[in-house]
Design a protein around this motif. Structure first.
Motif, PDB file in Angstrom:
ATOM      1  N   MET A  50       0.822  -1.216   0.000  1.00  0.00           N
ATOM      2  CA  MET A  50       0.000   0.000   0.000  1.00  0.00           C
ATOM      3  C   MET A  50       0.856   1.267   0.000  1.00  0.00           C
ATOM      4  N   GLN A  51       1.941   1.254   0.717  1.00  0.00           N
ATOM      5  CA  GLN A  51       2.804   2.437   0.750  1.00  0.00           C
ATOM      6  C   GLN A  51       3.527   2.631  -0.572  1.00  0.00           C
ATOM      7  N   LEU A  52       3.950   1.548  -1.190  1.00  0.00           N
ATOM      8  CA  LEU A  52       4.660   1.649  -2.461  1.00  0.00           C
ATOM      9  C   LEU A  52       3.740   2.024  -3.614  1.00  0.00           C
ATOM     10  N   CYS A  53       2.462   1.676  -3.517  1.00  0.00           N
ATOM     11  CA  CYS A  53       1.556   1.953  -4.636  1.00  0.00           C
ATOM     12  C   CYS A  53       1.160   3.418  -4.709  1.00  0.00           C
ATOM     13  N   ASP A  54       1.570   4.218  -3.739  1.00  0.00           N
ATOM     14  CA  ASP A  54       1.274   5.641  -3.787  1.00  0.00           C
ATOM     15  C   ASP A  54       2.069   6.360  -4.878  1.00  0.00           C
ATOM     16  N   SER A  55       3.151   5.750  -5.317  1.00  0.00           N
ATOM     17  CA  SER A  55       3.963   6.393  -6.342  1.00  0.00           C
ATOM     18  C   SER A  55       3.285   6.282  -7.705  1.00  0.00           C
ATOM     19  N   ASP A  56       3.519   7.280  -8.557  1.00  0.00           N
ATOM     20  CA  ASP A  56       2.908   7.320  -9.880  1.00  0.00           C
ATOM     21  C   ASP A  56       3.316   6.135 -10.751  1.00  0.00           C
ATOM     22  N   SER A  57       4.488   5.585 -10.512  1.00  0.00           N
ATOM     23  CA  SER A  57       4.960   4.478 -11.343  1.00  0.00           C
ATOM     24  C   SER A  57       4.134   3.212 -11.153  1.00  0.00           C
ATOM     25  N   GLN A  58       3.345   3.159 -10.121  1.00  0.00           N
ATOM     26  CA  GLN A  58       2.552   1.967  -9.854  1.00  0.00           C
ATOM     27  C   GLN A  58       1.076   2.131 -10.256  1.00  0.00           C
ATOM     28  N   LEU A  59       0.755   3.207 -10.966  1.00  0.00           N
ATOM     29  CA  LEU A  59      -0.634   3.451 -11.338  1.00  0.00           C
ATOM     30  C   LEU A  59      -1.217   2.345 -12.209  1.00  0.00           C
ATOM     31  N   GLN A  60      -0.390   1.699 -13.037  1.00  0.00           N
ATOM     32  CA  GLN A  60      -0.903   0.633 -13.892  1.00  0.00           C
ATOM     33  C   GLN A  60      -1.367  -0.573 -13.081  1.00  0.00           C
ATOM     34  N   LEU A  61      -0.982  -0.638 -11.815  1.00  0.00           N
ATOM     35  CA  LEU A  61      -1.379  -1.753 -10.949  1.00  0.00           C
ATOM     36  C   LEU A  61      -2.535  -1.396 -10.018  1.00  0.00           C
ATOM     37  N   GLN A  62      -3.162  -0.271 -10.251  1.00  0.00           N
ATOM     38  CA  GLN A  62      -4.208   0.196  -9.335  1.00  0.00           C
ATOM     39  C   GLN A  62      -5.355  -0.799  -9.209  1.00  0.00           C
ATOM     40  N   SER A  63      -5.768  -1.422 -10.306  1.00  0.00           N
ATOM     41  CA  SER A  63      -6.879  -2.386 -10.215  1.00  0.00           C
ATOM     42  C   SER A  63      -6.460  -3.602  -9.387  1.00  0.00           C
ATOM     43  N   TYR A  64      -5.203  -4.026  -9.529  1.00  0.00           N
ATOM     44  CA  TYR A  64      -4.688  -5.134  -8.705  1.00  0.00           C
ATOM     45  C   TYR A  64      -4.746  -4.755  -7.231  1.00  0.00           C
ATOM     46  N   ILE A  65      -4.290  -3.568  -6.908  1.00  0.00           N
ATOM     47  CA  ILE A  65      -4.260  -3.111  -5.515  1.00  0.00           C
ATOM     48  C   ILE A  65      -5.677  -3.024  -4.960  1.00  0.00           C
ATOM     49  N   THR A  66      -6.591  -2.481  -5.748  1.00  0.00           N
ATOM     50  CA  THR A  66      -7.972  -2.334  -5.305  1.00  0.00           C
ATOM     51  C   THR A  66      -8.613  -3.694  -5.028  1.00  0.00           C
ATOM     52  N   GLU A  67      -8.477  -4.616  -5.962  1.00  0.00           N
ATOM     53  CA  GLU A  67      -9.059  -5.946  -5.774  1.00  0.00           C
ATOM     54  C   GLU A  67      -8.400  -6.703  -4.626  1.00  0.00           C
ATOM     55  N   THR A  68      -7.102  -6.565  -4.489  1.00  0.00           N
ATOM     56  CA  THR A  68      -6.389  -7.230  -3.400  1.00  0.00           C
ATOM     57  C   THR A  68      -6.853  -6.675  -2.062  1.00  0.00           C
TER      58      THR A  68
END
Length: 119
Positions: A50-68
């Motif tokens: 969750m802390q790492l996904c705050d960076s813009d480089s991880q935006l393509q993984l947002q659906s993965y993060i949301t579902e997880t």
């Protein structure tokens, strides 16, 4: 592209899920062990991913993060209901639900790791 740190966090998350899965070998599994293993999974998810996904480089993984995140919340609820269950049928039902959610989460992690390895 996935950073090395994020890749390591996903791999650690998958490992902790597999550890939790191993604690659920039978309908007589120790709820305290499951609770401890779930706490580890939750810590890895919240403190690393969750802390790492705050960076813009991880935006393509947002659906993965949301579902997880959704599956993690539901897994936590299943664990609470399991602790409160008094009938063996309810216990079996909750354990089956938890096993399904863990399999889904491991699948999500595997897909993300496979996609990033291919790139």
């Amino acid at each position: 592209m996935l950073t090395k740190e994020f890749h390591k966090a996903i791999a650690q998350f998958r490992q902790s899920l597999e550890k939790l899965q191993k604690t659920m070998v039978s309908d007589q599994s120790d709820v305290n062990q499951m609770t401890e293993a779930f706490g580890e999974v939750q810590t890895v998810f919240e403190s690393r991913i969750m802390q790492l996904c705050d960076s813009d480089s991880q935006l393509q993984l947002q659906s993965y993060i949301t579902e997880t995140h959704k599956q993690m919340r539901l897994l936590g609820l299943d664990l609470r209901f399991l602790k409160a269950s008094r009938h063996s049928a309810t216990t079996r039902e909750r354990l089956a639900s938890m096993r399904d959610r863990i399999s889904i989460l491991i699948g999500y992690s595997t897909v993300v790791l496979d996609k990033t390895t291919d790139n």
